[in-house]
Design an enzyme around this catalytic site. Structure first.
Site, short mmCIF file in Angstrom:
data_model
loop_
_atom_site.label_atom_id
_atom_site.label_comp_id
_atom_site.label_asym_id
_atom_site.label_seq_id
_atom_site.Cartn_x
_atom_site.Cartn_y
_atom_site.Cartn_z
N CYS A 160 -36.21 4.99 16.58
CA CYS A 160 -35.25 4.90 17.69
C CYS A 160 -34.29 6.08 17.70
O CYS A 160 -34.09 6.70 18.74
CB CYS A 160 -34.47 3.58 17.60
N HIS A 161 -33.71 6.40 16.53
CA HIS A 161 -32.56 7.33 16.55
C HIS A 161 -32.92 8.80 16.33
O HIS A 161 -32.08 9.65 16.60
CB HIS A 161 -31.52 6.88 15.52
N CYS A 207 2.53 2.61 -3.26
CA CYS A 207 1.68 3.45 -4.13
C CYS A 207 1.21 4.72 -3.43
O CYS A 207 1.11 5.77 -4.05
CB CYS A 207 0.47 2.67 -4.61
N CYS A 249 0.86 -1.19 0.00
CA CYS A 249 0.00 0.00 0.00
C CYS A 249 0.90 1.24 0.00
O CYS A 249 0.66 2.21 -0.72
CB CYS A 249 -0.89 0.05 1.23
N CYS A 308 -28.86 -3.61 13.86
CA CYS A 308 -30.11 -2.85 13.97
C CYS A 308 -31.22 -3.51 13.15
O CYS A 308 -32.36 -3.54 13.59
CB CYS A 308 -29.90 -1.40 13.54
N ARG A 367 -22.72 -3.11 12.30
CA ARG A 367 -23.61 -2.41 13.24
C ARG A 367 -25.03 -2.30 12.66
O ARG A 367 -26.02 -2.54 13.33
CB ARG A 367 -23.03 -1.03 13.55
N CYS A 399 -8.31 -2.45 -4.03
CA CYS A 399 -6.86 -2.26 -4.19
C CYS A 399 -6.12 -3.56 -3.93
O CYS A 399 -5.16 -3.89 -4.64
CB CYS A 399 -6.35 -1.17 -3.24
#
Ligand code: HEC
Ligand code: HEC
Length: 255
Positions: free
Chosen positions: A174-175, A74, A71, A216, A212, A108
Site C-alpha cells: 500500500c505505502h 525535573c 514534570c 493497518c 494507527r 517517568c
C-alpha cells in the site's frame, strides 16, 4: 563490533527516494489541511492545553501527604523538550527495553512521580505525548542506526516487508507501491509517522502511532499484537528511518 559498524554505515536501499518523500498531509483533503493549519480550529490543541496543565501539576503523594515533583520540577518548561521526541524509539538504558515516547512518559510517571502509569491511549498519556512532541514541531526526523538500535531496526524492516493477514499484503504494497491511489474511500499516503500522535476525525480524538498501526493490521485482517508490544516499537523505528528528513508536524489532523 566492527561488523556492526560496517552494517550501520550501509543502510538498506529505500523504496521511496528521499526527495520523493511526502508527509501524510500532502494526501489530505482541503478541509483537513485547513484544520491542521489553523491553531484555533485544530482540535488537538485541547489536548495540548491539557498536557500543559499536567506538565506543571505536582501529583499528590500516594501515601503520607505532600506532593511528588511535577514534570516541570525535573525537566523545566515544556520547551526544554525540543528535540526529545526525535530520540525515540530508543533503548532505555536502565531497563534495556526499546522505548517509544509514550513508554518514557509512562516510565517517568511511575518511577519518578510514583503514580499509576497512564493507560495507552488515555487522554492523560496522549496529552503529555502531544505536548512533548509539539516541542519538536518543524524539526526533521533523523535516522539513528546505532549498533544498539540496529537489531530492532532490522526486526522492524522485516515486519514492514512481511506479507500478513487474510489479505496477504505487506505494508509496502500500500505505502510504497500504491501511494497516491485510492483504497476504498482513502487516498493512500506513504505511511509516515511524522504527524503522531494525530487528531483523527474518525476517532473523534487524538491517537498514537501504535493505534494507527493497529488499524493497518486490522485492515489486512492480520492478528493485532497486544498494546505495548515490542514489534510495534521496532516498526516505529523503521518508519522513522524511512521518513528521514520529513518535519515533525504535530499537532496534525487526519480524516
Ligand atoms: C491495504 C492497504 C494498507 C496496508 C497493507 C497498510 N496500510 Fe497503513 N494505511 C492504510 C490506509 C488506508 C491509511 C490511511 C490513509 C493513509 O494515510 O494512507 C494508512 C495509514 C498509515 C499511516 C499513517 C499515515 C499518516 O500520515 O497519518 C502509517 C504510519 C501506516 N499506515 C503504516 C503502515 C504500516 C507500518 C503497515 C504495515 C504493518 C501498513 N501501514 C499497512 C492502508 C494500508
Ligand atoms: C524526579 C524527576 C523526574 C520527573 C518528575 C519526571 N521525569 Fe522525565 N526524566 C527523568 C530522568 C532522570 C530522565 C532520563 C531517562 C530515564 O532515566 O528514564 C527523564 C527522561 C524523560 C524524557 C526523555 C527526554 C529526552 O530528552 O530524551 C521525557 C520525554 C520525559 N522524561 C518526560 C517526562 C514527563 C512527561 C514527566 C511528567 C509526567 C516526567 N518526565 C517527570 C526524570 C524525571
Amino acid at each position: 563490533m566492527a561488523a556492526c559498524t560496517a552494517a550501520a554505515a550501509a543502510p538498506p536501499e529505500r523504496a521511496i527516494a528521499l526527495p520523493d518523500l511526502r508527509s501524510g498531509l500532502h494526501f489530505a483533503g482541503p478541509d483537513v489541511r485547513s484544520m491542521q493549519a489553523d491553531a484555533a480550529a485544530n482540535p488537538a490543541q485541547l489536548w495540548i492545553d491539557q498536557g500543559r496543565s499536567l506538565w506543571s501539576a505536582a501529583p499528590a503523594r500516594q501515601r503520607g501527604g505532600g506532593a511528588e515533583p511535577s514534570c516541570q520540577d525535573c525537566h523545566g518548561r515544556p520547551g526544554s523538550m525540543t528535540g526529545a521526541a526525535l530520540r525515540f524509539p530508543r533503548v532505555h538504558p536502565a531497563s534495556g527495553r526499546l522505548f517509544n515516547l509514550e513508554d518514557q512518559i509512562r516510565h517517568c510517571r511511575a518511577t519518578r512521580q510514583h503514580q499509576p502509569a497512564p493507560d495507552f491511549e488515555s487522554d492523560e498519556l496522549l496529552a503529555l505525548t502531544l505536548l512533548v512532541t509539539e516541542a519538536s514541531a518543524g524539526l526533521t526526523l533523523r535516522a539513528r542506526l546505532t549498533p544498539e538500535l540496529l537489531p530492532h531496526f532490522e526486526a522492524g524492516r522485516t515486519l514492514y516487508e512481511r506479507r500478513q493477514g487474510q489479505l496477504n499484503l505487506a505494508c509496502g504494497h500500500c505505502h510504497d507501491r500504491h501511494w497516491g491511489q485510492r483504497f476504498h474511500t482513502d487516498l493512500l499516503s506513504q505511511g509516515h509517522p511524522n504527524g503522531y500522535p494525530v487528531y483523527r476525525l474518525e476517532w473523534q480524538k487524538p491517537g498514537s502511532l501504535e493505534r494507527r498501526l493497529r488499524s493497518c493490521f486490522f485492515g489486512v485482517r492480520a492478528e493485532i499484537p497486544p498494546w505495548g508490544d515490542l514489534s510495534m516499537r521496532q516498526l516505529g523505528l523503521y518508519l522513522t528511518w524511512r521518513a528521514e528528513g520529513l518535519p515533525v508536524e504535530v499537532p496534525a489532523v487526519r480524516k
